[in-house]
Scaffold this active site. Structure first.
Site, short mmCIF file in Angstrom:
data_model
loop_
_atom_site.label_atom_id
_atom_site.label_comp_id
_atom_site.label_asym_id
_atom_site.label_seq_id
_atom_site.Cartn_x
_atom_site.Cartn_y
_atom_site.Cartn_z
N SER A 91 -4.14 -34.77 -18.82
CA SER A 91 -5.15 -34.83 -17.76
C SER A 91 -4.45 -34.84 -16.41
O SER A 91 -3.45 -35.54 -16.23
CB SER A 91 -6.01 -36.09 -17.92
OG SER A 91 -7.01 -36.14 -16.93
N HIS A 105 -8.38 -30.38 -10.69
CA HIS A 105 -8.43 -31.22 -11.90
C HIS A 105 -8.30 -30.33 -13.11
O HIS A 105 -8.84 -29.22 -13.14
CB HIS A 105 -9.77 -31.96 -11.96
CG HIS A 105 -10.14 -32.41 -13.35
ND1 HIS A 105 -11.01 -31.68 -14.15
CD2 HIS A 105 -9.75 -33.48 -14.09
CE1 HIS A 105 -11.15 -32.29 -15.31
NE2 HIS A 105 -10.40 -33.38 -15.31
N ARG A 109 -7.57 -31.37 -24.38
CA ARG A 109 -7.53 -32.49 -25.31
C ARG A 109 -7.89 -32.05 -26.73
O ARG A 109 -8.55 -31.02 -26.94
CB ARG A 109 -8.48 -33.60 -24.87
CG ARG A 109 -9.92 -33.14 -24.69
CD ARG A 109 -10.77 -34.19 -24.00
NE ARG A 109 -12.14 -33.72 -23.82
CZ ARG A 109 -12.57 -33.01 -22.78
NH1 ARG A 109 -11.71 -32.65 -21.84
NH2 ARG A 109 -13.82 -32.62 -22.69
N GLY A 257 -9.94 -49.22 -21.67
CA GLY A 257 -8.83 -48.29 -21.59
C GLY A 257 -7.83 -48.74 -20.54
O GLY A 257 -8.02 -49.76 -19.86
N ARG A 258 -6.75 -47.99 -20.38
CA ARG A 258 -5.71 -48.36 -19.42
C ARG A 258 -6.20 -48.01 -18.01
O ARG A 258 -6.23 -46.85 -17.60
CB ARG A 258 -4.41 -47.63 -19.74
CG ARG A 258 -3.24 -48.11 -18.87
CD ARG A 258 -1.92 -47.53 -19.37
NE ARG A 258 -0.82 -48.12 -18.66
CZ ARG A 258 -0.33 -47.64 -17.50
NH1 ARG A 258 -0.85 -46.56 -16.94
NH2 ARG A 258 0.70 -48.24 -16.92
N THR A 259 -6.57 -49.03 -17.24
CA THR A 259 -7.24 -48.85 -15.96
C THR A 259 -6.41 -48.02 -14.98
O THR A 259 -6.95 -47.14 -14.29
CB THR A 259 -7.57 -50.21 -15.33
OG1 THR A 259 -8.40 -50.95 -16.24
CG2 THR A 259 -8.31 -50.03 -14.01
N SER A 261 -4.24 -45.68 -15.48
CA SER A 261 -4.27 -44.25 -15.83
C SER A 261 -5.65 -43.66 -15.58
O SER A 261 -5.77 -42.53 -15.10
CB SER A 261 -3.87 -44.07 -17.30
OG SER A 261 -2.53 -44.46 -17.51
#
Length: 298
Positions: A91, A105, A109, A257-259, A261
């Protein structure tokens, strides 16, 4: 048939390739790598570049995670039994210094479950601070060429999907000039897994040539303080989309999730002007008038 391990390795290599191309085009800044591990399974490589000659802030993120599928995902897919999942992808979001260089952007995936179901997804879209017809046309032509190598129906279908997805309904305007967006792409009578993967690879490998083209073409164009202020306003609306409408951002935050990222996509500076009205006949008014669905740039 391509395996999840082969797809993961490809995405890792794609991250390397794109980071190298962006560093070369910027000419000053380098990516900082942050390795992280997901306790439930897997992890990733978050790479962020900041304060460069051309790029003010950007991220190229790779992840490969696995484990029990979260209850929210089970419910959204109508599944009652517990299943394991594997997900991997790259991403990217880039915010440039200059209002003459667009925000971009991209996401590619792959997702599979232990019940045998799998699919590919992704997309790439451009958010110019000021819309220039020539640049918009060139961008869409690159995407059409990448799609047409695999299926001539992809570009019109996925372009419309992008218009619908990258849309700020509360503003009644698109985020930018669109691009392509696709999700839940599965094997059918017209394509196998390898063919789907080759298509996703074509989109991933289109990113670096597309964005470095704009970096090199537009980085030295002079701009005014007024244009910088409009850039900050346009960034604000980019933030609005990501926090209000973007499915990946919302799901990531809701499921722990990993904030760092997840919020990498946010610009370093943005602004909101109460009841902003562009001056009649200005380039700002023209850009805002073009933030609508259905424009056929090619």
């Amino acid at each position: 048939m391509v395996t999840k391990e082969e797809i993961k390795l490809y995405f890792e290599g794609l991250q390397d390739q794109i980071c190298a191309a962006l560093e070369q085009a910027d000419g000053a800044a380098k990516f900082h790598e942050d390795l992280w591990i997901r306790e439930a399974g897997g992890g990733g490589r978050s790479r962020v570049i900041q304060k460069g000659n051309v790029i003010e802030k950007g991220g190229v993120m790779f992840s490969a995670v696995w484990g029990d599928l979260h209850e929210k995902m089970l419910a959204s897919m109508g599944l009652k039994e517990k299943v394991d999942f594997f997900a991997t992808g790259v991403s990217i979001v880039i915010h440039p210094q200059s209002p003459k260089v667009p925000i971009i952007h991209m996401n590619v995936r792959y997702f599979e479950m232990s019940n045998g179901v799998f699919w590919f997804g992704g997309g790439i879209d451009l958010t110019p601070h000021y819309i220039v017809d020539e640049d918009a046309q060139w961008f869409h032509q690159q995407l059409k060429d990448a799609c047409d190598k695999h299926n001539v129906e992809y570009y019109p279908k996925f372009r419309t999907w992008a218009d619908d997805y990258f849309f700020n309904t509360h503003r009644n305007e698109t985020r930018g000039i669109g691009g392509i967006f696709f999700d839940y792409q599965k094997v059918d009578e017209t394509r196998d897994k390898n063919q789907l993967f080759e298509f996703v690879k074509s989109i991933g490998e289109a990113f670096a040539p597309i964005y470095t083209y704009y970096m090199n073409k537009n980085k030295d164009i002079p701009y005014t303080e007024r244009e910088k202020e409009f850039q900050a306003l346009r960034r604000g609306r980019y933030v609005e989309f990501n926090l209000v409408h973007d499915r990946g951002t919302k799901f990531g935050l809701e499921t722990n999730g990993r904030t760092e990222s997840i919020l990498m996509s946010m610009p370093p500076m943005a602004q909101w002007v109460y009841n902003y009205q562009a001056e009649e006949g200005s380039e700002e008014e023209r850009t805002l008038s073009l933030l609508k669905k259905g424009i056929e740039w090619v």
